[in-house]
Write a protein that holds these residues in place. Structure first.
Motif, PDB file in Angstrom:
ATOM      1  N   GLU A   3      41.480  45.051  35.970  1.00 30.03           N
ATOM      2  CA  GLU A   3      41.264  45.180  37.416  1.00 30.03           C
ATOM      3  C   GLU A   3      39.956  44.508  37.796  1.00 30.03           C
ATOM      4  OE1 GLU A   3      43.615  49.395  38.206  1.00 30.03           O
ATOM      5  OE2 GLU A   3      41.465  49.259  38.523  1.00 30.03           O
ATOM      6  N   GLU A   5      37.044  44.352  40.837  1.00 31.63           N
ATOM      7  CA  GLU A   5      36.517  45.006  42.018  1.00 31.63           C
ATOM      8  C   GLU A   5      35.432  44.143  42.640  1.00 31.63           C
ATOM      9  OE1 GLU A   5      35.808  49.123  41.615  1.00 31.63           O
ATOM     10  OE2 GLU A   5      34.464  49.213  43.347  1.00 31.63           O
ATOM     11  N   GLN A   9      32.992  44.821  50.496  1.00 32.22           N
ATOM     12  CA  GLN A   9      34.327  44.505  51.002  1.00 32.22           C
ATOM     13  C   GLN A   9      34.238  43.620  52.226  1.00 32.22           C
ATOM     14  OE1 GLN A   9      37.090  47.675  51.463  1.00 32.22           O
ATOM     15  NE2 GLN A   9      36.687  48.546  49.446  1.00 32.22           N
ATOM     16  N   GLY A 100      40.779  40.207  42.879  1.00 37.39           N
ATOM     17  CA  GLY A 100      40.085  41.331  43.486  1.00 37.39           C
ATOM     18  C   GLY A 100      40.601  41.525  44.899  1.00 37.39           C
TER      19      GLY A 100
END
Lengths: 109, 118
Positions: A3, A5, A9, A100
């Motif tokens: 994964e 990240e 954001q 991501g």
């Protein structure tokens, strides 16, 4: 499964300011890709990093892969409105490219 | 020349219909992909084909069926469309460089197909 990240954001910066976007992987990165996406358009390939400690630059954008190959950063110097968009990091993983969640960048004139 | 081209760019259709999205690449790559980007902009891989053979199917419903007539084309057919299928679908291609970890070169993406199911 691996994964990625990204942080932050979303980001709003004043034109001319520097900024950094980070990408952290849950597993060792064997190939790290940075892409940019403008609204309503496809992904534009920016850079690919493979070796620990590697650093690449294109115009005012610099990307680095840390020595442990689990984190990458994308740095933009003297940001411009043309830098606005969504930045995505991707990792090569058993024959596929995973991404991501993206960082949305706005640059205020 | 466009490296990876998808058609159509926009697709609006009713629930229950069947539709296809076409993708072609002229880069000489041997691997092609379909990705789905949801409303939160998260890009998730659906399928991967290498030399016309399916190598990755990421738990996609059977209603989605990719078809690769040759290395340069990977089409996506969707049966019985549902509201939740609304998204932007991206086609991409790359070159498979092999190795234990099955590396690929960077992928080049099409412009995307915005599918809206009403």
């Amino acid at each position: 499964s691996q994964e990625l990240e990204q942080s932050p954001q979303s980001l709003i910066v004043q034109e001319g300011k520097n900024l950094t976007i980070n990408c952290t992987s849950s597993k060792t990165l064997y190939g790290l890709y940075w892409y940019k996406q403008k609204y309503g358009e496809g992904l534009i390939f920016l850079m690919m990093l493979q070796k620990g400690g590697e650093e690449k630059s294109h115009e005012k954008i610099t990307a680095k892969l840390d020595e442990k190959k689990q984190q990458s950063s994308l740095h933009i110097t003297a940001s411009q409105p043309s830098h606005a968009g969504i930045y995505l990091c991707g990792a090569a993983n058993t024959g596929k490219l995973i991404f991501g969640q993206g960082t949305t960048l706005q640059v205020k004139p | 020349d466009t490296a990876v081209s998808q058609t159509p760019k926009y697709l609006v259709t009713q629930m229950g219909n069947d539709k296809s999205i076409k993708c072609e690449q002229n880069l000489g790559h041997d691997t092609m992909y379909w990705y789905k980007q949801d409303s939160k902009k998260f890009l998730k891989i659906m399928f991967s084909y290498n030399n016309k053979e399916l190598i990755i199917n990421e738990t996609v419903p059977n209603r989605f069926s990719p078809k690769s007539p040759d290395k340069a084309h990977l089409n996506l057919h969707i049966n019985s469309l549902e509201l939740g299928d609304s998204a932007v679908y991206f086609c991409a291609s790359s070159h498979f460089t092999g190795g234990i970890i099955r590396m690929n070169t960077e992928a080049f993406f099409g412009q995307g197909t915005r599918l809206t199911v009403v």
